[in-house]
Design an enzyme around this catalytic site. Structure first.
Site, PDB file in Angstrom:
ATOM      1  N   GLU A  59     -79.182 -42.046 -32.225  1.00  0.00           N
ATOM      2  CA  GLU A  59     -79.265 -42.984 -33.345  1.00  0.00           C
ATOM      3  C   GLU A  59     -80.140 -42.481 -34.486  1.00  0.00           C
ATOM      4  O   GLU A  59     -81.068 -43.160 -34.925  1.00  0.00           O
ATOM      5  CB  GLU A  59     -79.730 -44.358 -32.837  1.00  0.00           C
ATOM      6  N   ASN A  74     -75.896 -38.599 -30.357  1.00  0.00           N
ATOM      7  CA  ASN A  74     -75.222 -39.846 -29.963  1.00  0.00           C
ATOM      8  C   ASN A  74     -75.549 -40.927 -30.993  1.00  0.00           C
ATOM      9  O   ASN A  74     -76.678 -41.004 -31.464  1.00  0.00           O
ATOM     10  CB  ASN A  74     -75.786 -40.227 -28.580  1.00  0.00           C
ATOM     11  N   HIS A 101     -69.931 -49.452 -29.332  1.00  0.00           N
ATOM     12  CA  HIS A 101     -70.214 -50.879 -29.108  1.00  0.00           C
ATOM     13  C   HIS A 101     -69.385 -51.631 -30.141  1.00  0.00           C
ATOM     14  O   HIS A 101     -69.768 -51.744 -31.308  1.00  0.00           O
ATOM     15  CB  HIS A 101     -71.706 -51.169 -29.268  1.00  0.00           C
ATOM     16  N   GLU A 149     -70.706 -45.308 -24.689  1.00  0.00           N
ATOM     17  CA  GLU A 149     -71.284 -46.619 -24.357  1.00  0.00           C
ATOM     18  C   GLU A 149     -70.303 -47.738 -24.664  1.00  0.00           C
ATOM     19  O   GLU A 149     -70.675 -48.785 -25.196  1.00  0.00           O
ATOM     20  CB  GLU A 149     -72.590 -46.844 -25.153  1.00  0.00           C
ATOM     21  N   ASP A 191     -68.237 -50.826 -25.091  1.00  0.00           N
ATOM     22  CA  ASP A 191     -68.046 -52.237 -24.726  1.00  0.00           C
ATOM     23  C   ASP A 191     -67.437 -52.937 -25.941  1.00  0.00           C
ATOM     24  O   ASP A 191     -67.583 -52.464 -27.065  1.00  0.00           O
ATOM     25  CB  ASP A 191     -69.312 -52.927 -24.194  1.00  0.00           C
TER      26      ASP A 191
HETATM   27  C1  XIL Z   1     -79.579 -50.918 -24.287  1.00  0.00           C
HETATM   28  C2  XIL Z   1     -79.597 -51.416 -22.854  1.00  0.00           C
HETATM   29  O1  XIL Z   1     -78.286 -51.690 -22.469  1.00  0.00           O
HETATM   30  C3  XIL Z   1     -80.444 -52.655 -22.742  1.00  0.00           C
HETATM   31  O2  XIL Z   1     -80.588 -53.036 -21.390  1.00  0.00           O
HETATM   32  C4  XIL Z   1     -81.809 -52.414 -23.354  1.00  0.00           C
HETATM   33  O3  XIL Z   1     -82.556 -53.605 -23.332  1.00  0.00           O
HETATM   34  C5  XIL Z   1     -81.679 -51.915 -24.760  1.00  0.00           C
HETATM   35  O4  XIL Z   1     -80.881 -50.746 -24.780  1.00  0.00           O
HETATM   36  N1  XIL Z   1     -77.536 -47.855 -27.765  1.00  0.00           N
HETATM   37  C6  XIL Z   1     -78.069 -47.075 -26.790  1.00  0.00           C
HETATM   38  C7  XIL Z   1     -78.438 -47.665 -25.492  1.00  0.00           C
HETATM   39  O5  XIL Z   1     -78.167 -45.844 -26.962  1.00  0.00           O
HETATM   40  O6  XIL Z   1     -79.529 -47.023 -24.908  1.00  0.00           O
HETATM   41  C8  XIL Z   1     -78.710 -49.136 -25.623  1.00  0.00           C
HETATM   42  O7  XIL Z   1     -78.924 -49.670 -24.329  1.00  0.00           O
HETATM   43  C9  XIL Z   1     -77.566 -49.820 -26.320  1.00  0.00           C
HETATM   44  C10 XIL Z   1     -77.385 -49.279 -27.703  1.00  0.00           C
END
Ligand code: XIL
Length: 490
Positions: free
Chosen positions: A168, A209, A245, A273, A275
């Site tokens: 990020e 990432n 996400h 990641e 979802d």
């Molecule tokens: C999130 C986890 O899912 C949560 O449990 C935590 O509280 C916060 O982080 N981007 C990422 C992940 O790179 O590490 C994050 O994970 C979600 C967004």
């Protein structure tokens, strides 16, 4: 990319019934309600050019919930720590490391022949407060960051498939995020981090990432420009992690095109990641739209050969981070809170090439873990080979935990008889006790069955029905491939 289509391990209800009657007649059936094998998401992804299909795991359910464990082991071939490898988890107090939660996920992955994506070395978030509020200057931050990489990547050297080295780094407009790392070192921190990670764990694939970089937009353009610059200067960067996400109904239309442009730089791309959340409450229209959206994402990845895998961010809706993070939103994953498969699960299954009718839930029962990993190829690559006039179905008739009864049907789909056939397949973690309707031998995980002398021929359109009973040590998946007289069966 080799794609060999076959039906191994998929559910065939009609065959199950036939099998039940055949075995009952022969007095061989152990149970009247056979549990049947089907392809798992990990198997299907492996058959798509050796891709992985992964999930994020977290230690609490992993240690306490056997259904979570068994789905995690059965369906996924890659694992990411949801939180346990973040800096605040590993080094909550300066110099005091807490490795146990991270280790236990790695041990689970090893036991289940899963690759691990290391997440994450350098990020602005989930930093320990001693670091975040420490008032360090640029020189100190560089040394803290490089030391962290040395300690963490060094400890897990060789265990991880990949590292999200930097997470990020960008703002939505494509400029650099003003993190403590950027404040201390400017954009150079990214290069320092990749060079150090490569020095420490030279075999790991090193990723950058981020989120909201799924489509072609200002943020993904900023990332693209950075990556071109890093590559031009010989910085060891190997992959782009696209978090994904997403929101139901909003999969960017340029997703595939965007994956492709990064792949065209000679980089791997992984969806890291995934979802797809919705406004709660869920209803069937939203769940259907979500299924379509998952399918779109899987297809976008499959369309680009260097899109090497997909990781979903958790197993089930109840344990997802979404409801805790996005107010009023939820239900973003493939399973509901009771581990029922959602329409999205079936959409992914189909997009990955599963086309029989899978059951409504994952088989429960066997609690995985504890076995040694098999080979080093986590994706279970598909060696291909000439395809033959044969079709093989594999069915688990009964499973009692440390052993099971299986059946294999070989159909002659050609127009001439198949004489003196030899069937070969691989079945790791399995110890043959007894096989019938053929001459069974086992050499390690390789099984060979030769036609019985009293029935050496399979006529066109006919099938041979084999059965066996075996012990098992660990997780057993349906064989990836069957060959008959050296030809790959479908
Ligand atoms: C999130 C986890 O899912 C949560 O449990 C935590 O509280 C916060 O982080 N981007 C990422 C992940 O790179 O590490 C994050 O994970 C979600 C967004």
């Amino acid at each position: 990319m080799t794609e060999t289509r076959h039906r191994t391990g998929r559910v065939r209800r009609s065959l199950g019934l036939l099998l039940t009657s055949a075995l009952t007649a022969a007095g061989l059936l152990v149970t009247a309600s056979p549990a049947q094998a089907e392809s798992t998401l990990r198997e299907l992804a492996a058959q798509k050019g050796g891709r992985h299909f992964g999930t994020a795991l977290t230690v609490n359910p992993l240690n306490s919930d056997s259904q979570y464990r068994s789905i995690a082991a059965a369906q996924f071939s890659a694992v990411t720590h949801e939180n346990e490898m973040k800096w605040e988890s590993l080094e909550p107090q300066r110099g005091q490391y807490n490795w146990a939660p991270a280790d236990s996920i790695i041990n689970f992955a090893k036991a289940n022949n899963q690759i691990v994506r290391g997440h994450t070395l350098v990020w602005h978030s989930q930093l320990p407060s001693w670091l975040n509020n420490g008032g360090f200057n640029g020189t100190q931050l560089r040394s803290l960051m490089e030391n962290h990489i040395e300690v963490v990547a060094g400890r897990y050297r060789g265990d991880l498939y990949a590292w999200d080295v930097v997470n990020e780094a960008f703002n939505e407009d494509g400029t650099f995020r003003n993190s403590i790392w950027y404040q201390g070192m400017g954009r150079n921190y990214i290069e320092y981090a990749f060079r150090k990670a490569h020095e420490v764990d030279p075999n790991a694939k090193l990723y950058i990432n981020d989120y909201n970089i799924e489509g072609i937009n200002a943020k993904s353009n900023g990332l693209y420009n950075l990556v071109v610059d890093l590559l031009n200067r010989g910085v060891p960067i190997h992959g782009i992690g696209i978090q994904s996400h997403l929101i139901v109904g909003q999969v960017p239309s340029t997703f595939q095109q965007n994956i492709q442009r990064f792949a065209d730089l000679g980089l791997d791309v992984a969806i890291t990641e995934l979802d797809i959340r919705m406004q709660m409450p869920a209803n069937s229209a939203k769940l259907q739209q979500q299924a379509n959206d998952y399918k779109t994402v899987v297809n976008a990845c499959l369309a680009v050969s260097r899109c090497i895998g997909i990781t979903v961010w958790g197993i089930d809706d109840e344990r997802s981070w979404v409801p805790y993070t996005f107010s009023g939103e939820g239900a973003p994953l493939l399973y509901d809170g009771q581990y029922n498969r959602k329409p999205a699960w079936y959409a992914v299954y189909e997009a990955l090439g599963g086309n029989d009718d899978p059951g409504g839930s994952d088989p429960g029962g066997s609690d995985p873990g504890g076995s040694d990993p098999g080979g080093s190829d986590p994706g279970g690559s598909d060696p291909g080979g000439p395809s033959g006039p044969c079709d093989v179905d594999y069915v688990v008739v009964n499973d009692w935990g440390n052993g099971f009864q299986g059946a294999i049907y070989i159909r002659n789909t050609g127009s001439s008889p198949i004489n003196n056939w030899t069937l070969q397949f691989s079945l790791p973690n399995v110890y043959l006790n007894n096989g019938w309707n053929g001459d069974w031998t086992q050499n390690g995980s390789q099984f060979t069955v030769r036609a019985p002398s009293w029935n050496p021929t399979i006529q066109p359109g006919q099938r041979a029905e084999l059965g066996f009973v075996a012990g098992k040590n660990g997780n057993v998946s349906a064989p990836n491939q069957f060959t008959l007289n050296g030809n790959v069966c479908s």
